[in-house]
Design a protein around this motif. Structure first.
Motif, PDB file in Angstrom:
ATOM      1  N   LEU A 137       7.251 124.809  53.383  1.00 64.00           N
ATOM      2  CA  LEU A 137       5.907 124.406  53.808  1.00 64.00           C
ATOM      3  C   LEU A 137       5.662 124.960  55.206  1.00 64.00           C
ATOM      4  CD1 LEU A 137       5.806 120.632  52.766  1.00 64.00           C
ATOM      5  CD2 LEU A 137       4.611 122.519  51.646  1.00 64.00           C
ATOM      6  N   ILE A 138       4.574 125.696  55.374  1.00 65.38           N
ATOM      7  CA  ILE A 138       4.216 126.268  56.679  1.00 65.38           C
ATOM      8  C   ILE A 138       2.838 125.756  57.058  1.00 65.38           C
ATOM      9  CG2 ILE A 138       3.780 128.403  57.962  1.00 65.38           C
ATOM     10  CD1 ILE A 138       5.598 129.859  56.004  1.00 65.38           C
ATOM     11  N   LEU A 144      13.928 121.802  50.590  1.00 66.60           N
ATOM     12  CA  LEU A 144      12.613 121.774  51.220  1.00 66.60           C
ATOM     13  C   LEU A 144      12.754 122.067  52.704  1.00 66.60           C
ATOM     14  CD1 LEU A 144       9.568 121.169  51.161  1.00 66.60           C
ATOM     15  CD2 LEU A 144      10.121 118.762  51.523  1.00 66.60           C
ATOM     16  N   HIS A 145      12.040 123.093  53.162  1.00 66.36           N
ATOM     17  CA  HIS A 145      11.993 123.442  54.577  1.00 66.36           C
ATOM     18  C   HIS A 145      10.559 123.257  55.060  1.00 66.36           C
ATOM     19  CE1 HIS A 145      15.964 125.489  54.319  1.00 66.36           C
ATOM     20  NE2 HIS A 145      15.543 125.791  53.102  1.00 66.36           N
ATOM     21  N   ARG A 146      10.402 122.800  56.289  1.00 67.16           N
ATOM     22  CA  ARG A 146       9.071 122.611  56.858  1.00 67.16           C
ATOM     23  C   ARG A 146       9.016 123.308  58.212  1.00 67.16           C
ATOM     24  NH1 ARG A 146       7.946 116.231  56.554  1.00 67.16           N
ATOM     25  NH2 ARG A 146       6.023 116.908  57.535  1.00 67.16           N
ATOM     26  N   LEU A 174       6.482 135.356  58.743  1.00 68.16           N
ATOM     27  CA  LEU A 174       7.610 136.198  58.326  1.00 68.16           C
ATOM     28  C   LEU A 174       8.934 135.623  58.822  1.00 68.16           C
ATOM     29  CD1 LEU A 174       8.045 138.843  56.772  1.00 68.16           C
ATOM     30  CD2 LEU A 174       8.052 140.033  58.962  1.00 68.16           C
ATOM     31  N   THR A 175       8.949 135.133  60.059  1.00 65.52           N
ATOM     32  CA  THR A 175      10.156 134.518  60.609  1.00 65.52           C
ATOM     33  C   THR A 175      10.539 133.266  59.833  1.00 65.52           C
ATOM     34  OG1 THR A 175       9.719 135.383  62.827  1.00 65.52           O
ATOM     35  CG2 THR A 175      11.149 133.462  62.667  1.00 65.52           C
ATOM     36  N   ALA A 176       9.540 132.439  59.491  1.00 61.51           N
ATOM     37  CA  ALA A 176       9.820 131.215  58.736  1.00 61.51           C
ATOM     38  C   ALA A 176      10.416 131.527  57.373  1.00 61.51           C
ATOM     39  CB  ALA A 176       8.528 130.406  58.580  1.00 61.51           C
TER      40      ALA A 176
END
Length: 263
Positions: free
Chosen positions: A207-208, A234-236, A255-257
């Motif tokens: 999620l961004i 899950l990454h936020r 892109l980094t995320a």
């Protein structure tokens, strides 16, 4: 370099923007549409082989009146992936496109291995209502969609006057076509029952969100995270000094995320 080609689905033209090399990534755009000079597409193409289909009614994609509801659009997304000859690509969606991507991952959880949702639509909280894009004129949009309002004005208008009648005519004509498609998903509110299906998603999910998102505020990241109980991982990521159009303001941060989440 991002180029455009066409595929045919059910005798209708679908425009697809493509570029880059690497792992296949399918990008689903938001209600504002997408062009080949989009900064996020250029950044993604530095790491991935990007495929960005334009929804019916957007750009050179023909209208498709047979797509009447959320399920139709969701299955259309899978039809496009099949026509492109892709197998379980990384699926990335922004705003309305994030809503579609989440629906795809919920409807067919074994067909989506990795999912990145950038400020996705699809949920509704009465205490945090999402503004009605369909009632807005150009001069409303920079402050709503961008942290840097001056940058938003330049990007949305190409340097033209927001109050210029010729600009307004072009804006209204383009929106009449594009929002005809988007309205099936977002009007009057962007709630088509996705909250009840999020639990089906099995894909690794990122999620961004832009910290200054005034259209779909970051509190909705909490709502998505709460529903994604079955996600494999899950990454936020909350991006500072950034509004709803994350890909326009901070494409490098997206892109980094993706890289840091192992995508």
């Amino acid at each position: 370099m991002i180029t455009e080609r066409a595929i045919t689905l059910r005798e209708r033209r679908v425009a697809v923007l493509e570029g880059g090399a690497g792992r296949d990534l399918v990008f689903l755009h938001g209600a504002g549409g997408l062009t080949a000079d989009d900064p996020l597409l250029r950044h993604l193409a530095a790491r991935y082989r990007v495929h960005a289909p334009l929804l019916p009614g957007f750009g050179a994609s023909e209208d498709a009146p047979e797509l009447r509801e959320m399920l139709d659009v969701t299955l259309h997304g899978f039809d496009v992936i099949d026509a492109l000859g892709l197998a379980r690509p990384l699926l990335v969606g922004h705003s309305m496109g994030g809503m579609i991507a989440a629906e795809m991952a919920a409807i067919a959880p074994r067909e989506v291995e990795a999912l990145a949702l950038i400020a996705p639509a699809g949920l509704w909280r009465d205490e945090h209502p999402i503004p009605d894009l369909f009632a807005m004129l150009p001069h409303h949009l920079p402050a709503l969609l961008f942290h840097d309002v001056a940058l938003g004005e330049r990007l949305l208008t190409g340097g033209l006057n927001l109050e210029d009648p010729q600009f307004l005519i072009g804006f209204l004509v383009r929106n009449a076509r594009q929002l005809g498609m988007a309205g099936k998903l977002l009007f009057p509110i962007p709630d088509r029952g996705l909250a009840d299906r999020l639990y089906r998603i099995r894909a690794r999910t990122l999620l961004i969100w832009g910290e200054s998102d005034r259209l779909i505020p970051p509190v909705y990241a909490d709502a998505f995270a709460a529903g994604l109980t079955a996600a494999a991982a899950l990454h936020r990521v909350l991006i500072p000094a950034c509004g709803h159009l994350v890909g326009a303001e901070r494409p490098e941060a997206v892109l980094t995320a993706l890289a840091q989440a192992g995508f």
